[in-house]
Design a protein around this motif. Sequence first.
Motif, PDB file in Angstrom:
ATOM      1  N   VAL A  70       0.826  -1.205   0.000  1.00  0.00           N
ATOM      2  CA  VAL A  70       0.000   0.000   0.000  1.00  0.00           C
ATOM      3  C   VAL A  70       0.863   1.260   0.000  1.00  0.00           C
ATOM      4  O   VAL A  70       0.501   2.278  -0.609  1.00  0.00           O
ATOM      5  CB  VAL A  70      -0.958   0.015   1.210  1.00  0.00           C
ATOM      6  N   GLN A  71       2.001   1.178   0.649  1.00  0.00           N
ATOM      7  CA  GLN A  71       2.899   2.330   0.722  1.00  0.00           C
ATOM      8  C   GLN A  71       3.818   2.426  -0.500  1.00  0.00           C
ATOM      9  O   GLN A  71       4.787   3.185  -0.500  1.00  0.00           O
ATOM     10  CB  GLN A  71       3.716   2.255   2.011  1.00  0.00           C
ATOM     11  N   ASN A  72       3.468   1.640  -1.545  1.00  0.00           N
ATOM     12  CA  ASN A  72       4.116   1.766  -2.858  1.00  0.00           C
ATOM     13  C   ASN A  72       5.577   1.310  -2.856  1.00  0.00           C
ATOM     14  O   ASN A  72       6.392   1.804  -3.642  1.00  0.00           O
ATOM     15  CB  ASN A  72       4.049   3.215  -3.352  1.00  0.00           C
ATOM     16  N   LYS A  73       5.904   0.342  -1.985  1.00  0.00           N
ATOM     17  CA  LYS A  73       7.288  -0.101  -1.873  1.00  0.00           C
ATOM     18  C   LYS A  73       7.561  -1.396  -2.631  1.00  0.00           C
ATOM     19  O   LYS A  73       8.726  -1.760  -2.815  1.00  0.00           O
ATOM     20  CB  LYS A  73       7.637  -0.301  -0.402  1.00  0.00           C
ATOM     21  N   ILE A  74       6.496  -2.125  -3.045  1.00  0.00           N
ATOM     22  CA  ILE A  74       6.693  -3.413  -3.708  1.00  0.00           C
ATOM     23  C   ILE A  74       6.543  -3.277  -5.226  1.00  0.00           C
ATOM     24  O   ILE A  74       7.480  -3.556  -5.982  1.00  0.00           O
ATOM     25  CB  ILE A  74       5.702  -4.466  -3.158  1.00  0.00           C
ATOM     26  N   ILE A  75       5.368  -2.877  -5.653  1.00  0.00           N
ATOM     27  CA  ILE A  75       5.116  -2.628  -7.087  1.00  0.00           C
ATOM     28  C   ILE A  75       4.703  -1.162  -7.209  1.00  0.00           C
ATOM     29  O   ILE A  75       3.538  -0.806  -7.004  1.00  0.00           O
ATOM     30  CB  ILE A  75       4.012  -3.551  -7.633  1.00  0.00           C
ATOM     31  N   PRO A  76       5.645  -0.290  -7.512  1.00  0.00           N
ATOM     32  CA  PRO A  76       5.342   1.151  -7.512  1.00  0.00           C
ATOM     33  C   PRO A  76       4.302   1.530  -8.576  1.00  0.00           C
ATOM     34  O   PRO A  76       4.378   1.092  -9.725  1.00  0.00           O
ATOM     35  CB  PRO A  76       6.693   1.792  -7.821  1.00  0.00           C
ATOM     36  N   LEU A  77       3.343   2.317  -8.147  1.00  0.00           N
ATOM     37  CA  LEU A  77       2.346   2.892  -9.042  1.00  0.00           C
ATOM     38  C   LEU A  77       2.313   4.395  -8.800  1.00  0.00           C
ATOM     39  O   LEU A  77       2.254   4.844  -7.644  1.00  0.00           O
ATOM     40  CB  LEU A  77       0.956   2.287  -8.791  1.00  0.00           C
ATOM     41  N   ARG A  78       2.370   5.183  -9.862  1.00  0.00           N
ATOM     42  CA  ARG A  78       2.423   6.643  -9.728  1.00  0.00           C
ATOM     43  C   ARG A  78       1.217   7.176  -8.959  1.00  0.00           C
ATOM     44  O   ARG A  78       1.349   8.102  -8.166  1.00  0.00           O
ATOM     45  CB  ARG A  78       2.490   7.270 -11.120  1.00  0.00           C
ATOM     46  N   LYS A  79       0.050   6.569  -9.175  1.00  0.00           N
ATOM     47  CA  LYS A  79      -1.157   7.030  -8.502  1.00  0.00           C
ATOM     48  C   LYS A  79      -1.440   6.255  -7.219  1.00  0.00           C
ATOM     49  O   LYS A  79      -2.415   6.527  -6.525  1.00  0.00           O
ATOM     50  CB  LYS A  79      -2.354   6.940  -9.457  1.00  0.00           C
ATOM     51  N   GLY A  80      -0.609   5.277  -6.926  1.00  0.00           N
ATOM     52  CA  GLY A  80      -0.619   4.632  -5.632  1.00  0.00           C
ATOM     53  C   GLY A  80      -1.703   3.609  -5.377  1.00  0.00           C
ATOM     54  O   GLY A  80      -2.391   3.142  -6.295  1.00  0.00           O
ATOM     55  N   TYR A  81      -1.850   3.286  -4.069  1.00  0.00           N
ATOM     56  CA  TYR A  81      -2.771   2.253  -3.603  1.00  0.00           C
ATOM     57  C   TYR A  81      -3.701   2.846  -2.549  1.00  0.00           C
ATOM     58  O   TYR A  81      -3.333   3.781  -1.825  1.00  0.00           O
ATOM     59  CB  TYR A  81      -2.004   1.092  -2.961  1.00  0.00           C
TER      60      TYR A  81
END
Length: 603
Positions: free
Chosen positions: A228-239
């Motif tokens: 969720v904190q975008n540390k595993i599979i980064p997504l620009r718009k996040g989780y």
Amino acid sequence: MKGEVHSHLEESIRPYINLIDSLRSVGIQKDLALPTIAVIGDQSSGKSSVLEALSGIALPRGSGIVTRCPLELRLKKVTGGVNWNALLSYRDKTKEFADSSLVESYIEEAQNELAGKGVGICDELITLEVMSPDVCDLTLIDLPGIARVPVKGQPEDIEKQIKRLIMKYIEKQETINLVVVPCNIDIATTEALQMAQGVDPEGKRTVAILTKPDLIDSGTETKILEVVQNKIIPLRKGYIMVKCRGQQQINDKISLEKAAQIERDFFLKNNFFRCLLDEDKATIKCLAVKLTQHLVENIKNSLPQLNEQVKKQLCDLKNELKKCMAGPPQDPKLAKIFLIDTLTKFIDQIKSISSGDLILEDNLFGQLREEFEKWNNCFKSSFSSLTEEEEFFQKNRGRELPGFSNYRMFEKILQNHVATFKELAINLLNTIKGIIEKQLTHVVNQSFKNYPVLLDITMDKIYNIQSEQQGKAEERILEQFDMENMIFTQDPIFLNIMSKTSGETFSHDQLPIFDKKSMYSELLRAYNEIVMQRMSDQLPMIIMLFMLKQTAKRISNDMLSLLDGANASELLFEDSDVGRKRRDLLARLDRMSIGQKKISNFI
């Protein structure tokens, strides 16, 4: 969830969403990709629960494929004491209703009509517009959940069909991909996220929603928190993590408002996920706010390019339309005027053909003259057969003495000779009919090539008229042969031809009657010349009168009679490639013109 979800949103966001909704309403998405949010996920990922929490309405849910057609969900927050209201539309049908409990059955009914009863899917869009004080300003498209193994009644390639439909939406650069993933599975193996990564490898336009946080295994919380904190599979718009109503809460009829409070309490009490509240990465409320912000930001960024694309398409469409000949107007009165003009031009061409003024690729009168010349040459080359009959006459002389003539035998020879041309005359008629019919057909195809109904009617008329005229012409031709059986011509004409063919000068009292071959040959030759002159001109004149002049006149009159009580739109119905292309271009031009006006009024 009520109005607090929107309390800090700017009022200016709604016009952006309304603009895209209005563009989609006129069908511009058929020509250009519009900014939107596409919701994807594996079956049982919690997609329906998320959408239900966002919209405040019960959508179809259950095992297997629940969403069988793309569902466009337009949520519009209304104030001023307005109650809940909805509009469902698909194809040319619309249903407006004020009872939210009807949504599920209406969507199922629409899906059954579009995709058939059962478990099949369909590309056609269903739009549900919900106006309520309890929703967020948001538009998104729910897509079928990814299925791997076909169940009973599903085609073997159901997985490919669903993925093809999903790709149709998520591959467009203007689409934000909202991927719904349960917390209790390995996100890296989620097919929905893999599909999103395939079309958006940098994660610029992908948002991931983690559902069912209450079902995770103990000891995996830290890893999920890192996701969720975008540390595993980064997504620009996040989780964003959400906890929607479970089946038991639905059975207990826990309201969505109460469920929202239960959701917040869950995160407040969870030692691992409590921090997500402060980071704005948890709850449906947060999701609604962020999705709206993402969508509006996407719309703002897309508008300049969208405006340029609309302008370019308008220019291209106008140029394409110029290449298509003008079609019939839609207005009935104008269509009638157009029909009159079309028929008048056709009649003018038919008249020009009959008078020899219209010269097509194959000159009509040139072809007729060639056939008539063949007919004329038949007589010129037939005298040898006539002299053979004269020899037969000499061998079969009657009881008359030399110096006397058996006129009946003379007459019989000529009658038999003329009769040999009867079949040739009928063949000539058939040949001329074919030549004229080919020319008329050419004009019909040129004049009505885009109007199959009018073309078929005209060809039927030509066929019937030509058949009737052929019967009349054949009757007159046979009458002409009957007249030739009388063996008659004015004396001065016969004597003049005798003088011309023999090189001697004859008069009534100077013509000797000798029973000798040379004299009979001259007599037969003279009368054959007369018959040849009569028949060489008479038959072509009969044929042209009936098969060309009268045919053209009858066709003209019959075509004008179509105007009496005619349904111009039916007669001018277009089913040609040009007609279809023109209708498509006009429809697109209309969409683009409306779109340009809406966009130009906005920016």
